[in-house]
Design a protein around this motif. Structure first.
Motif, PDB file in Angstrom:
ATOM      1  N   ASP A 167       0.823  -1.219   0.000  1.00 25.39           N
ATOM      2  CA  ASP A 167       0.000   0.000   0.000  1.00 25.39           C
ATOM      3  C   ASP A 167       0.850   1.259   0.000  1.00 25.39           C
ATOM      4  N   LEU A 168       2.081   1.160   0.517  1.00 22.06           N
ATOM      5  CA  LEU A 168       2.936   2.344   0.628  1.00 22.06           C
ATOM      6  C   LEU A 168       3.936   2.469  -0.517  1.00 22.06           C
ATOM      7  N   ASP A 169       3.885   1.527  -1.459  1.00 24.88           N
ATOM      8  CA  ASP A 169       4.774   1.616  -2.632  1.00 24.88           C
ATOM      9  C   ASP A 169       4.466   2.887  -3.426  1.00 24.88           C
ATOM     10  N   GLY A 170       5.502   3.663  -3.680  1.00 24.04           N
ATOM     11  CA  GLY A 170       5.340   4.867  -4.490  1.00 24.04           C
ATOM     12  C   GLY A 170       4.773   6.066  -3.756  1.00 24.04           C
ATOM     13  N   VAL A 171       4.509   5.944  -2.455  1.00 27.26           N
ATOM     14  CA  VAL A 171       3.983   7.069  -1.672  1.00 27.26           C
ATOM     15  C   VAL A 171       5.106   8.072  -1.419  1.00 27.26           C
ATOM     16  N   THR A 172       4.873   9.318  -1.741  1.00 27.19           N
ATOM     17  CA  THR A 172       5.912  10.360  -1.584  1.00 27.19           C
ATOM     18  C   THR A 172       5.568  11.389  -0.513  1.00 27.19           C
ATOM     19  N   CYS A 173       4.323  11.423  -0.070  1.00 28.62           N
ATOM     20  CA  CYS A 173       3.908  12.386   0.955  1.00 28.62           C
ATOM     21  C   CYS A 173       4.695  12.143   2.241  1.00 28.62           C
ATOM     22  N   SER A 174       5.283  13.208   2.808  1.00 23.82           N
ATOM     23  CA  SER A 174       6.106  13.086   4.012  1.00 23.82           C
ATOM     24  C   SER A 174       5.383  13.674   5.226  1.00 23.82           C
ATOM     25  N   LEU A 175       5.956  13.441   6.389  1.00 25.93           N
ATOM     26  CA  LEU A 175       5.410  14.021   7.624  1.00 25.93           C
ATOM     27  C   LEU A 175       5.381  15.545   7.527  1.00 25.93           C
ATOM     28  N   SER A 176       6.422  16.113   6.974  1.00 28.36           N
ATOM     29  CA  SER A 176       6.498  17.568   6.822  1.00 28.36           C
ATOM     30  C   SER A 176       5.365  18.084   5.935  1.00 28.36           C
ATOM     31  N   ASP A 177       5.043  17.354   4.873  1.00 30.48           N
ATOM     32  CA  ASP A 177       3.942  17.738   3.984  1.00 30.48           C
ATOM     33  C   ASP A 177       2.613  17.743   4.741  1.00 30.48           C
ATOM     34  N   VAL A 178       2.421  16.715   5.556  1.00 26.63           N
ATOM     35  CA  VAL A 178       1.184  16.611   6.339  1.00 26.63           C
ATOM     36  C   VAL A 178       1.095  17.755   7.344  1.00 26.63           C
ATOM     37  N   GLN A 179       2.208  18.065   7.991  1.00 28.50           N
ATOM     38  CA  GLN A 179       2.215  19.165   8.963  1.00 28.50           C
ATOM     39  C   GLN A 179       1.778  20.479   8.307  1.00 28.50           C
ATOM     40  N   LYS A 180       2.256  20.732   7.112  1.00 25.40           N
ATOM     41  CA  LYS A 180       1.884  21.968   6.405  1.00 25.40           C
ATOM     42  C   LYS A 180       0.392  21.994   6.096  1.00 25.40           C
ATOM     43  N   SER A 181      -0.153  20.843   5.666  1.00 20.59           N
ATOM     44  CA  SER A 181      -1.584  20.769   5.337  1.00 20.59           C
ATOM     45  C   SER A 181      -2.446  20.996   6.578  1.00 20.59           C
ATOM     46  N   VAL A 182      -2.060  20.372   7.685  1.00 20.88           N
ATOM     47  CA  VAL A 182      -2.834  20.492   8.921  1.00 20.88           C
ATOM     48  C   VAL A 182      -2.720  21.904   9.489  1.00 20.88           C
ATOM     49  N   LYS A 183      -1.544  22.502   9.372  1.00 23.00           N
ATOM     50  CA  LYS A 183      -1.341  23.868   9.878  1.00 23.00           C
ATOM     51  C   LYS A 183      -2.308  24.841   9.203  1.00 23.00           C
ATOM     52  N   LYS A 184      -2.509  24.696   7.894  1.00 21.80           N
ATOM     53  CA  LYS A 184      -3.429  25.578   7.174  1.00 21.80           C
ATOM     54  C   LYS A 184      -4.849  25.430   7.709  1.00 21.80           C
ATOM     55  N   LEU A 185      -5.227  24.206   8.052  1.00 22.72           N
ATOM     56  CA  LEU A 185      -6.579  23.956   8.547  1.00 22.72           C
ATOM     57  C   LEU A 185      -6.794  24.498   9.951  1.00 22.72           C
ATOM     58  N   LEU A 186      -5.715  24.596  10.737  1.00 24.05           N
ATOM     59  CA  LEU A 186      -5.832  24.992  12.142  1.00 24.05           C
ATOM     60  C   LEU A 186      -5.552  26.473  12.377  1.00 24.05           C
ATOM     61  N   SER A 187      -5.447  27.243  11.326  1.00 26.54           N
ATOM     62  CA  SER A 187      -5.207  28.682  11.493  1.00 26.54           C
ATOM     63  C   SER A 187      -6.469  29.377  11.993  1.00 26.54           C
ATOM     64  N   HIS A 188      -6.285  30.537  12.598  1.00 25.13           N
ATOM     65  CA  HIS A 188      -7.389  31.397  13.059  1.00 25.13           C
ATOM     66  C   HIS A 188      -8.275  30.720  14.108  1.00 25.13           C
TER      67      HIS A 188
END
Length: 492
Positions: free
Chosen positions: A198-219
């Motif tokens: 299931d994880l073959d070819g997955v490129t999304c990293s922890l850092s990428d996830v942190q950036k996505s979640v940070k945008k959602l948790l603003s304000h």
């Protein structure tokens, strides 16, 4: 350090020491009990309840810790600060508190909050989302719910492999597989539902996830989850505005905190199961379930008592003791030198990140031997977060390794088949038989007239006798403590 402890209330100092005990933390003078043995020549560790110790003693113990440990204590203090900020906003605001803000406050005021949410966000790789104290931010009712899945890596750490986020309308905001960027030892497929393929070819990293979640948790957006601290630990994100569904419901009679499973809460509150027994977790379903629970809580009010679905404890489970918070530098075979009795060891697979500790089951021949082993541990019993009896054992092995671990029963003491020991079991049975012999005619006559089961009276009598034995045990324990204290005082 002097100023750090001088500015803290005794209540906070007590909590810091208790957390140090629960985590098995040791300063330059050892654990709390070891410190007391040196600090107080009169009573030593016989009076180990932090709440009954002076502010000076508590502060002196905390001063023995390293800078890294003090950074952790700073996080505990920050949790108290988060509480104060929410409480002050409620007191100073002229507006009525929103239901969402009320649930944030309910989470932060929970007794377990400082222990669970003292995250190591001072370490490298962590993202701290600072929460503004502005009214606009504090009044925000925007919410997103999150759930994560982790795998066990070969270096003993855990890594994030999937994250799902939904908004209050259950619209998917994030649904990503994450590359752990480490060699994986166990994909925990029975829990995560994932395999290496299931994880073959997955490129999304922890850092990428942190950036996505940070945008959602603003304000001031509120983050929702069940056991949310575990998800934040996996994400390496520290966020103050949280609602933990494990904290916001009252369970049973409301006298003890019991951490319910997400599945049980959904059965009790929403009327459906998130998953069938033995099925792997579905990250997206779990995130949606957490949001639905919060919305149901908002609609039903804050003061209702939610009955938990009762789960019976199989006889096989009663023959076990759970050993948890075992330091990783203690091999499983060494546990036989720490825990009394004849048992087999079964290492418990980890579902969530636990740092430098692991858990295991001590499996005995029957539940009587498991109970006897628990009784033979001299430390005073306490309750875990689910209200189950446990004891904390400090140890010093021949290898030079020192530390502590917890031993916990698999059911409450008032569970019908559980008794403290074989001796007490026979006492209960003999006394019950004698009572039945004296009262049987009257009891049967009265119950027959009432149309009830004659066994009900017998069960109540047994429960009453067990309660009396428990009270007598507590009296004996208190007397033993007094004898120990007097013996130390007289230098005998």
């Amino acid at each position: 350090m002097e100023e750090w402890t001088a500015n803290l209330d005794k209540e906070v100092l007590v909590e810091l020491v208790k957390i140090a005990q629960k985590r098995g933390m040791q300063g330059s003078k050892g654990s709390w009990k070891e410190f007391l043995s040196v600090y107080d020549k009169k009573f030593g560790s016989s009076l180990s309840d932090p709440a009954r110790r002076s502010t000076d003693a508590l502060a002196a113990f905390l001063k023995t810790f390293s800078q890294d440990d003090l950074k952790f204590f700073d996080k505990v203090i920050q949790c108290h600060s988060n509480r104060s900020t929410v409480e002050q906003f409620k007191e100073n605001s002229s507006e009525v508190e929103s239901p969402e803000q009320g649930l944030v406050r309910l989470t932060l005021e929970h007794s377990q909050y400082p222990l669970d949410y003292s995250l190591p966000s001072h370490k490298e790789g962590w993202l701290v989302i600072k929460c503004s104290k502005k009214k606009k931010t504090m009044r925000s009712t925007a919410m997103v719910a999150i759930d994560c899945e982790m795998v066990l890596c070969e270096d003993g750490t855990e890594a994030l492999v999937r994250v799902c986020v939904v908004d209050r309308n259950l619209q998917v905001k994030v649904n990503e597989l994450v590359n752990p960027n480490k060699a994986v030892a166990d994909y925990r497929s029975e829990i995560t539902g994932l395999t290496a393929k299931d994880l073959d070819g997955v490129t999304c990293s922890l850092s990428d996830v942190q950036k996505s979640v940070k945008k959602l948790l603003s304000h001031g957006t509120i983050l929702v989850g069940h056991g949310l601290n575990n998800d934040l630990l996996a994400l390496k994100i520290d966020h103050a505005r949280v609602i933990d569904t494990a904290f916001i419901f009252k369970h049973g009679d409301g006298t003890n905190f019991r951490r319910p499973s997400l599945n049980n809460l959904c059965k009790a509150v929403l009327g459906y199961e998130v998953r069938s027994k033995g099925a792997p977790h579905n990250c997206l379903d779990d995130a949606c379930a957490a949001m639905k629970l919060v919305l149901a809580k908002i609609e039903s009010g804050f003061d209702d008592v939610i009955p938990l679905v009762h789960e019976s404890v199989p006889d096989m489970e009663l023959s076990k003791l759970l050993l948890h918070r075992i330091p990783v530098n203690v091999p499983s075979e060494e546990l036989h030198k720490i825990i009394p009795g004849d048992f087999l060891i079964e290492i418990k697979p980890q579902k969530k990140a636990r740092g430098g500790t692991y858990s295991a089951f001590a499996i005995f021949k029957n539940h009587q031997e498991a109970n006897q082993s628990f009784e033979n541990i001299s430390e005073c019993p306490e309750k875990d977060s689910s209200g189950l009896p446990q004891k904390c054992i400090s140890f010093h092995l021949q290898s030079g390794v020192t530390g502590s671990l917890y031993v916990r029963k698999m059911a409450r003491d008032n569970f019908l088949v559980q008794v403290p020991s074989r001796k007490r079991a026979s006492q209960v049975e003999e006394t019950a038989k004698e009572s039945k012999k004296l009262k049987s005619d009257d009891v049967v006559g009265e119950q027959t007239k009432a149309g009830s089961n004659p066994c009900d009276g017998h069960l109540k009598e047994i429960e009453r006798l067990k309660h009396e034995l428990k009270l007598r045990d507590e009296e004996i324990s208190n007397l033993n403590k007094l004898v120990v204290a007097l013996t130390r005082k007289q230098g005998l």
